[in-house]
Scaffold this motif. Structure first.
Motif, PDB file in Angstrom:
ATOM      1  N   SER A  46       0.758  -1.289   0.067  1.00 50.55           N
ATOM      2  CA  SER A  46      -0.003   0.009   0.002  1.00 50.55           C
ATOM      3  C   SER A  46       0.609   1.317   0.041  1.00 50.55           C
ATOM      4  CB  SER A  46      -0.926   0.137   1.082  1.00 50.55           C
ATOM      5  OG  SER A  46      -0.149   0.136   2.404  1.00 50.55           O
ATOM      6  N   ASN A  62       1.717   5.280   1.024  1.00 54.47           N
ATOM      7  CA  ASN A  62       2.044   5.831   2.524  1.00 54.47           C
ATOM      8  C   ASN A  62       0.632   6.329   2.920  1.00 54.47           C
ATOM      9  OD1 ASN A  62       4.505   5.233   2.516  1.00 54.47           O
ATOM     10  ND2 ASN A  62       5.282   7.234   1.887  1.00 54.47           N
ATOM     11  N   SER A  63      -0.334   6.666   2.107  1.00 56.43           N
ATOM     12  CA  SER A  63      -1.460   7.423   2.573  1.00 56.43           C
ATOM     13  C   SER A  63      -2.742   6.693   2.533  1.00 56.43           C
ATOM     14  CB  SER A  63      -1.639   8.444   1.893  1.00 56.43           C
ATOM     15  OG  SER A  63      -1.873   8.311   0.345  1.00 56.43           O
ATOM     16  N   ILE A  83      -4.952   2.816   3.804  1.00 60.87           N
ATOM     17  CA  ILE A  83      -4.921   1.760   4.896  1.00 60.87           C
ATOM     18  C   ILE A  83      -4.446   0.469   4.298  1.00 60.87           C
ATOM     19  CG2 ILE A  83      -6.515   0.966   6.520  1.00 60.87           C
ATOM     20  CD1 ILE A  83      -8.041   3.193   6.642  1.00 60.87           C
ATOM     21  N   GLU A  84      -3.681  -0.291   5.247  1.00 62.44           N
ATOM     22  CA  GLU A  84      -3.317  -1.466   4.842  1.00 62.44           C
ATOM     23  C   GLU A  84      -4.315  -2.519   5.096  1.00 62.44           C
ATOM     24  OE1 GLU A  84      -0.414  -4.538   3.657  1.00 62.44           O
ATOM     25  OE2 GLU A  84      -0.231  -2.357   3.680  1.00 62.44           O
ATOM     26  N   THR A  85      -4.813  -3.514   3.944  1.00 64.36           N
ATOM     27  CA  THR A  85      -5.905  -4.140   4.480  1.00 64.36           C
ATOM     28  C   THR A  85      -5.471  -5.733   3.837  1.00 64.36           C
ATOM     29  OG1 THR A  85      -6.783  -4.159   2.037  1.00 64.36           O
ATOM     30  CG2 THR A  85      -7.548  -2.560   3.734  1.00 64.36           C
ATOM     31  N   HIS A 144      -0.170  -6.827  11.633  1.00 64.24           N
ATOM     32  CA  HIS A 144      -0.763  -5.643  11.221  1.00 64.24           C
ATOM     33  C   HIS A 144      -0.894  -4.633  12.171  1.00 64.24           C
ATOM     34  CE1 HIS A 144      -3.273  -2.579   9.032  1.00 64.24           C
ATOM     35  NE2 HIS A 144      -4.154  -2.719  10.153  1.00 64.24           N
ATOM     36  N   ARG A 145      -1.300  -5.089  13.606  1.00 63.85           N
ATOM     37  CA  ARG A 145      -1.331  -4.476  14.646  1.00 63.85           C
ATOM     38  C   ARG A 145       0.263  -3.849  15.142  1.00 63.85           C
ATOM     39  NH1 ARG A 145      -4.997  -8.946  16.750  1.00 63.85           N
ATOM     40  NH2 ARG A 145      -6.883  -7.714  16.856  1.00 63.85           N
ATOM     41  N   ALA A 149       2.603  -3.318  12.942  1.00 62.57           N
ATOM     42  CA  ALA A 149       3.294  -2.511  11.927  1.00 62.57           C
ATOM     43  C   ALA A 149       2.372  -1.193  11.780  1.00 62.57           C
ATOM     44  CB  ALA A 149       3.427  -3.128  10.398  1.00 62.57           C
ATOM     45  N   TYR A 150       1.130  -1.473  12.167  1.00 61.50           N
ATOM     46  CA  TYR A 150       0.163  -0.249  11.842  1.00 61.50           C
ATOM     47  C   TYR A 150      -0.751  -0.184  12.869  1.00 61.50           C
ATOM     48  CZ  TYR A 150       1.538  -1.006   7.022  1.00 61.50           C
ATOM     49  OH  TYR A 150       2.637  -1.202   6.071  1.00 61.50           O
ATOM     50  N   ASN A 197      -2.195   2.258  14.343  1.00 57.50           N
ATOM     51  CA  ASN A 197      -3.242   3.161  14.255  1.00 57.50           C
ATOM     52  C   ASN A 197      -4.343   2.994  13.347  1.00 57.50           C
ATOM     53  OD1 ASN A 197      -2.187   4.945  16.516  1.00 57.50           O
ATOM     54  ND2 ASN A 197      -0.727   5.831  15.237  1.00 57.50           N
ATOM     55  N   GLN A 198      -4.047   1.903  12.516  1.00 56.86           N
ATOM     56  CA  GLN A 198      -4.918   1.431  11.551  1.00 56.86           C
ATOM     57  C   GLN A 198      -6.033   0.313  12.001  1.00 56.86           C
ATOM     58  OE1 GLN A 198      -3.167   0.517   7.927  1.00 56.86           O
ATOM     59  NE2 GLN A 198      -2.272   2.240   7.528  1.00 56.86           N
TER      60      GLN A 198
END
Length: 94
Positions: A5, A7-8, A10-12, A27-28, A30-31, A33-34
């Protein structure tokens, strides 16, 4: 998706099962806040030239229930029946 993905965005997760296999924990980490979003839960996936893969209702139900039980925030259902409606052919291989 799945590590590719911009930079701007959301990784899904895309795949048959984003609950098992550690994607949610990765995911938790690495990201943090997502939200956890499962955008393509493949009801079936048939690579070119291979036999038709059949996914059971039980397997799909387990995957979705596990996803939400583990904190998943969003789950797209459109892939359950083939993914698109171009030419009204969604799920034509089922």
């Amino acid at each position: 998706c799945n590590g590719l993905s911009a930079n701007s965005t959301i990784e899904t997760c895309n795949g048959c099962n984003c609950f098992d296999g550690g994607w949610m924990d990765q995911h938790r980490h690495a990201y943090p806040n997502q939200p956890l979003m499962h955008t393509e839960d493949w009801g079936w996936f048939q690579p070119w030239g291979q036999a038709l893969a059949i996914r059971t209702t039980e397997d799909l139900g387990y995957s979705v229930a596990g996803w939400f039980a583990a904190g998943g925030a969003y789950h797209a259902y459109y892939m359950w029946h083939g993914g698109n409606h171009y030419g009204l052919t969604g799920g034509s291989g089922m």
